[in-house]
Every structure is written in C-alpha cells, then in structure tokens.
Design an enzyme around this catalytic site. Structure first.
Site, mmCIF file in Angstrom:
data_model
loop_
_atom_site.group_PDB
_atom_site.id
_atom_site.type_symbol
_atom_site.label_atom_id
_atom_site.label_comp_id
_atom_site.label_asym_id
_atom_site.label_seq_id
_atom_site.Cartn_x
_atom_site.Cartn_y
_atom_site.Cartn_z
ATOM 1 N N ARG A 199 0.828 -1.222 0.000
ATOM 2 C CA ARG A 199 0.000 0.000 0.000
ATOM 3 C C ARG A 199 0.856 1.264 0.000
ATOM 4 O O ARG A 199 0.343 2.374 0.049
ATOM 5 C CB ARG A 199 -0.920 -0.002 1.219
ATOM 6 C CG ARG A 199 -1.920 -1.149 1.232
ATOM 7 C CD ARG A 199 -2.843 -1.028 2.429
ATOM 8 N NE ARG A 199 -3.775 0.079 2.244
ATOM 9 C CZ ARG A 199 -4.279 0.807 3.252
ATOM 10 N NH1 ARG A 199 -3.898 0.553 4.497
ATOM 11 N NH2 ARG A 199 -5.122 1.781 3.012
ATOM 12 N N HIS A 258 9.250 -4.410 16.952
ATOM 13 C CA HIS A 258 8.178 -5.035 17.736
ATOM 14 C C HIS A 258 7.753 -6.367 17.122
ATOM 15 O O HIS A 258 7.572 -7.356 17.839
ATOM 16 C CB HIS A 258 6.985 -4.078 17.821
ATOM 17 C CG HIS A 258 5.836 -4.612 18.615
ATOM 18 N ND1 HIS A 258 5.904 -4.795 19.980
ATOM 19 C CD2 HIS A 258 4.593 -5.021 18.244
ATOM 20 C CE1 HIS A 258 4.763 -5.274 20.421
ATOM 21 N NE2 HIS A 258 3.949 -5.435 19.386
#
Length: 260
Positions: free
Chosen positions: A129, A142
C-alpha cells in the site's frame, strides 16, 4: 562457559511435550522466517517504487476479522486450560506436565506463536500500500522480537507464567483489531472512532507496564522460574515501552501542540 551453556540449552533444552510440534524443532526455522521478513521489506519497497499502491481494502477487512477471532479463541483456550484458577498473577514454577489443562495451555501458547508469525504479514500490507511511514523501527522491532520471543516461549517455557503474558497480549489484540476493522469500514465510521485512536497506544503501554510489574516477582529468590528468560523479556518490555511512548509523544502530544 556461560555462552556455551546458553547455546546447549537453546539446542537441547527443549520442552519434551512440544519438541515435535511444527516450527518448534529447530532454531533455523524462526531465523529463516525473520530473515525472509527483513529481506522482503527491502525487496518489496524497491518493487513498489515505480508502481501504484494497492488498495487491499477487502483483504484488510478479512485479515482484521481473522485476528479478532483468532485472538479471542486463544484467550478462551487459556481460560479453558485453567489460567485463572492455576496461574493468574502469581509466580508459577515451570512444570512440564502432560495433564489436559497443562497441554491446553501449551497449545494456546503454540497458537500464539503461530499468530505472531502471521502478524508479519502486516508489514507486507504496508509495503504493497506504499505506507512506508508506517514501516518504522518501532514496527519492525516489535514484530521481530514478538515473533522470536513467542517462539522461545513455546520451545522452552510453554507453561506457567508465559501463559499470563500471552493471555494479556491476545486480549489487547482483540481490542486493537476491532478498532482496525471498524476503521476499514469507510470515512463515516473513521470520523466516529478517530478520537479513540490514541487510546490504542495507551492500552498497549499499560499492557507493558502490567507485564513489567508482573515479571518483577520472577527475580525474587522464592520464585523458581528461569531468571535468564525473565531478564530477556523484562528488557524487551522496557524497550517496547520506551518506543511506544516516543511514538505516542511524537504522534499525539506534539501534533496537539502544533494544532494549538
């Protein structure tokens, strides 16, 4: 000698109950997955340089629904395995029991690990995207550390206090993906829920603080759990807390100041 002992434990000290389960048998599996993940970010970003961004709206909606259901099922599995009665917030020694409740807890931790591998897809969505601003150090760090620590848990510590960490994390993810699903339904819904977006980051930070307090008891002499594992998890939680706090201050606090 200490490094040698750590290496020996990494290779040989596997929980005998889960040793033959998929993705648990060898460290090369998780290393390969993380390696492919990192390489894919760079290759994917270069591939998308001169191409239009994909919408993926429908895929994202189904992905969020999947995450809501999967995390909810895992939370139920922990509860059904006796998390509240036998583990909860207390120090629980690591026991490789094969009774039905313990095996349910181990299976729930294995499913958590699988889900953390699936979470890596989110970065691919950002790449396709062309949302490169969302592929931050916080995001990549993370995802990598969460996947790796989830793998460590199922390989060595699929019992006791590891259940509470996974239980809380999956509960938070139910809330998080419910918000993401609602935000994918269009501008009208987005306007309604947008003011609540900062609360998501606050919930995640509160999660880290709760887990840090929870893990403090593992360093007490009477708490018979692996200290090295607790230390690694503790340090990782601090790093995540600081990264999320920095993100929160830059994204929400600073933007409010600029608007004023």
């Amino acid at each position: 000698m200490n490094l040698n002992n750590i290496y020996e434990n990494m290779i040989k000290g596997v929980d005998p109950r889960v040793k033959q389960w998929p993705l648990v048998d060898s460290p090369s599996t998780i290393i390969t997955i993380i390696g492919i993940y990192i390489v894919s970010i760079f290759i994917g970003s270069k591939y998308m340089n001169n191409r239009p961004a994909y919408s993926l709206k429908r895929f994202i909606q189904f992905y969020n629904i999947f995450q809501i259901l999967a995390n909810s099922i895992i939370v139920y599995m922990f509860l059904d395995g006796g998390w509240y009665e036998n583990i909860f917030i207390y120090c629980v020694p690591l026991i490789y029991s094969t009774d039905p409740s313990s095996m349910k807890i181990a299976l729930a931790i294995w499913y958590t690990m699988i889900l953390k591998m699936i979470d890596l897809i989110e970065t691919g969505i950002f790449v396709l995207r062309k949302k490169n601003n969302q592929i931050s150090f916080l995001h990549v760090y993370h995802h990598i550390t969460t996947a790796f620590l989830a793998w460590l848990c199922i390989r060595f510590y699929a019992a006791g206090m590891a259940a509470s960490i996974s239980m809380l994390n999956c509960s938070v993810h139910v809330i998080m993906y419910a918000y993401y699903f609602l935000s994918s339904l269009g501008p009208e819904i987005q306007k309604l829920i947008l003011p609540y977006k900062p609360i998501l980051t606050i919930i995640q930070m509160v999660q880290f603080v709760i887990l840090l307090i929870y893990l403090l008891q593992t360093f007490l002499p009477d708490c018979k759990v692996p200290k090295l594992a607790s230390f690694i998890m503790f340090i990782n939680l601090i790093i995540n807390l600081l990264l999320f706090l920095n993100f929160y201050m830059k994204t929400y606090k600073n933007s409010k100041t600029k608007n004023k």
